[in-house]
Design an enzyme around this catalytic site. Structure first.
Site, PDB file in Angstrom:
ATOM      1  N   GLU A  40       0.847  -1.197   0.000  1.00  0.00           N
ATOM      2  CA  GLU A  40       0.000   0.000   0.000  1.00  0.00           C
ATOM      3  C   GLU A  40       0.875   1.236   0.000  1.00  0.00           C
ATOM      4  O   GLU A  40       1.868   1.304   0.728  1.00  0.00           O
ATOM      5  CB  GLU A  40      -0.857   0.094   1.273  1.00  0.00           C
ATOM      6  CG  GLU A  40      -1.977  -0.875   1.428  1.00  0.00           C
ATOM      7  CD  GLU A  40      -2.722  -0.635   2.752  1.00  0.00           C
ATOM      8  OE1 GLU A  40      -2.809   0.534   3.190  1.00  0.00           O
ATOM      9  OE2 GLU A  40      -3.188  -1.608   3.345  1.00  0.00           O
ATOM     10  N   GLU A  64     -13.525   4.617  -0.026  1.00  0.00           N
ATOM     11  CA  GLU A  64     -14.342   3.701   0.775  1.00  0.00           C
ATOM     12  C   GLU A  64     -15.138   4.559   1.757  1.00  0.00           C
ATOM     13  O   GLU A  64     -14.649   4.932   2.822  1.00  0.00           O
ATOM     14  CB  GLU A  64     -13.458   2.677   1.479  1.00  0.00           C
ATOM     15  CG  GLU A  64     -12.740   1.757   0.506  1.00  0.00           C
ATOM     16  CD  GLU A  64     -11.817   0.752   1.196  1.00  0.00           C
ATOM     17  OE1 GLU A  64     -12.318  -0.291   1.649  1.00  0.00           O
ATOM     18  OE2 GLU A  64     -10.610   1.037   1.279  1.00  0.00           O
ATOM     19  N   LYS A 110     -15.657   3.913   5.715  1.00  0.00           N
ATOM     20  CA  LYS A 110     -14.540   3.815   6.655  1.00  0.00           C
ATOM     21  C   LYS A 110     -14.686   4.855   7.768  1.00  0.00           C
ATOM     22  O   LYS A 110     -15.067   6.004   7.509  1.00  0.00           O
ATOM     23  CB  LYS A 110     -13.209   4.042   5.930  1.00  0.00           C
ATOM     24  CG  LYS A 110     -12.586   2.786   5.361  1.00  0.00           C
ATOM     25  CD  LYS A 110     -11.167   3.060   4.910  1.00  0.00           C
ATOM     26  CE  LYS A 110     -10.432   1.759   4.616  1.00  0.00           C
ATOM     27  NZ  LYS A 110      -9.028   2.018   4.225  1.00  0.00           N
ATOM     28  N   GLU A 114      -9.232   9.298   5.436  1.00  0.00           N
ATOM     29  CA  GLU A 114      -9.362   7.841   5.338  1.00  0.00           C
ATOM     30  C   GLU A 114     -10.322   7.439   4.214  1.00  0.00           C
ATOM     31  O   GLU A 114     -10.239   6.338   3.685  1.00  0.00           O
ATOM     32  CB  GLU A 114      -9.851   7.259   6.669  1.00  0.00           C
ATOM     33  CG  GLU A 114      -8.796   7.163   7.742  1.00  0.00           C
ATOM     34  CD  GLU A 114      -7.740   6.121   7.413  1.00  0.00           C
ATOM     35  OE1 GLU A 114      -8.116   4.973   7.094  1.00  0.00           O
ATOM     36  OE2 GLU A 114      -6.539   6.449   7.451  1.00  0.00           O
TER      37      GLU A 114
END
Length: 461
Positions: free
Chosen positions: A266, A320, A323, A329
């Site tokens: 990542e 996302e 999250k 994030e």
């Protein structure tokens, strides 16, 4: 029509895969998280990926719909067993066998599964039992693959956080936390014996958040900067990504595992965040991802791992939205749910660097764009010009023309040499706007800087 024997079918699949890889960038991957309620269908995502330079996808689980949608695309697939699966995988070989039977065998080889990651950042989960169960879980999954005659074809590993390192600065002093030395030794012996990689999660974004100076931002974004010299090796690092990877390389070497290869599981940069967050912005995200992709394409590698690009999975394919935590994030997505780009980081196949190997074609008549060159802005300091020169020549371009005896060595001035190197990087990296940024000290010009026998490559945007 006669049906091909399975061995012939496998050979044709293998041949297709080899031919596919000869014309791609297998070191660029992407994370495909699913903590969201607005994601496009897997089939649409598979088509999207085929329009990009992305050649590998990392899933955090083993969603059968996604694995099936990626069948016959040639895209390499990393699937994951969650932290919650580790105890059962460790204690029960039949559970591991059933996991392979359910998540691998129905799809392989049409779906090109290349790696199974067991858990995510387990060694810093704070759960000692889980940490102790990690290696047995990996061993049982690998044994199950061997039983299915897939040993060596699909690797098994686990993903680590950068906090695994007790020391990382300078990179040559990189060392793992001694409190987990025994666990690390066992895991690395497994990686070494099976040929599986060591996946790590480096995020220069977090390094900048802990040291939010302009110089640190340039260092993290692959932008021209004064660099940081490793006091141990005297190597000058021009970006945080290389420094972080070489710190991991040093730690692996210090434990005697120089043959274990690193994979970046990542890395990314959020394009927005909360008002109190330092670093998230569309400009920074575009600079980090775009410059990282350019750096990987140069295949210059890192100082301790030169001449090749470490397999790197960008974070992330989509936002996302479910999250928890700060806004950052939920703001790493390279693409939106409607499949449009969040920002252009040069990942579409049309954005790849120009190739001279393609057959000539006769284009349809259309207005010709004027050629442009990347040059320093007026008034740029000598220190910044030197930083630009060092950065450009450190990205794998051929700077021999500005070396003594080269066609562009004279006039032997910093401004002349920096201009040549900056333009050469811009022209070879894809002629994207961010390739002629140099921390906002460069601009595009229609005036050809070439002179006498010194030719500056030029092209239209």
């Amino acid at each position: 029509m006669a049906t091909l024997p399975s061995s012939s079918a496998l050979f044709i699949f293998f041949l297709f895969h080899v031919l596919h890889l000869t014309n791609c960038e297998p070191f660029i991957g992407v994370n495909y998280g699913q903590v969201a309620d607005n994601l496009p269908p897997p089939e649409a995502t598979a088509k999207l990926l085929q329009s990009t330079a992305i050649e590998k996808v990392r899933l955090f689980g083993a969603d059968p719909a996604i694995i099936k949608a990626l069948a016959n695309t040639g895209v390499g697939i990393v699937i994951g067993a969650g932290n919650g699966d580790v105890p059962a995988l460790a204690s029960d070989p039949s559970f591991a066998k059933n996991w392979i039977n359910s998540n691998v065998l129905p799809f392989y080889p049409a779906s090109n599964i290349i790696l199974i990651t067991v858990g995510n950042e387990v060694l810093f989960s704070g759960d000692q039992n889980l940490m102790n169960q990690l290696l047995p879980a990996m061993q049982n999954l690998n044994n199950a693959l061997n039983e299915a005659s897939l040993g060596g074809k699909i690797k098994v590993s686990t993903v680590h956080a950068m906090t695994l390192l007790k020391q990382s600065d300078p990179p040559s002093s990189g060392i793992f936390d001694p409190n987990i030395a025994d666990l690390m030794k066992g895991l690395l012996e497994f990686n070494n014996a099976t040929g599986s990689p060591f996946p790590i999660n480096p995020y220069p974004f977090f390094a900048y958040q802990s040291d939010p100076r302009p110089e640190t931002l340039a260092f993290c974004l692959f932008q021209p900067n004064s660099g940081r010299v490793d006091s141990g090796t005297k190597i000058k690092y021009t970006n945080m990504f290389d420094a972080q990877l070489d710190a991991v390389r040093s730690a692996l070497n210090a434990m005697g595992f120089s043959g274990v290869e690193i994979v970046v599981a990542e890395t990314g940069w959020p394009y927005k965040g909360d008002a109190n967050e330092v670093g998230p912005s569309m400009e920074n995200a575009k600079a980090y991802v775009g410059n990282l992709v350019t750096h990987l394409r140069s295949k210059v590698g890192t100082p301790l791992m030169p001449g090749k690009s470490v397999d790197t999975y960008l974070f992330a394919l989509y936002d996302e939205d479910l999250k928890p935590g700060p806004a950052s994030e939920r703001s790493f997505g390279l693409f939106k749910p409607d499949l449009s780009m969040t920002f252009d980081a040069g990942l579409s196949k049309a954005s790849e660097a120009p190739s001279t190997s393609k057959s000539p074609v006769t284009p349809s008549p259309k207005p010709q764009k004027a050629a442009v060159w990347c040059v320093p802005k007026a008034g740029v300091s000598d220190a910044q010009l030197q930083a630009n020169l060092d950065y450009a020549c450190g990205q794998g371009i051929d700077c021999s023309s500005i070396q003594p005896g080269g066609a562009c060595f004279e006039p032997n001035t910093l401004a002349s040499h920096a201009t040549y190197a900056m333009n050469l990087l811009y022209q070879t990296a894809g002629r994207n706007p961010w390739n002629c940024d140099f921390s906002q000290t460069a601009t595009l010009s229609s005036n050809n800087p070439s002179y006498d026998g010194c030719n500056y490559p030029g092209g239209s945007t």
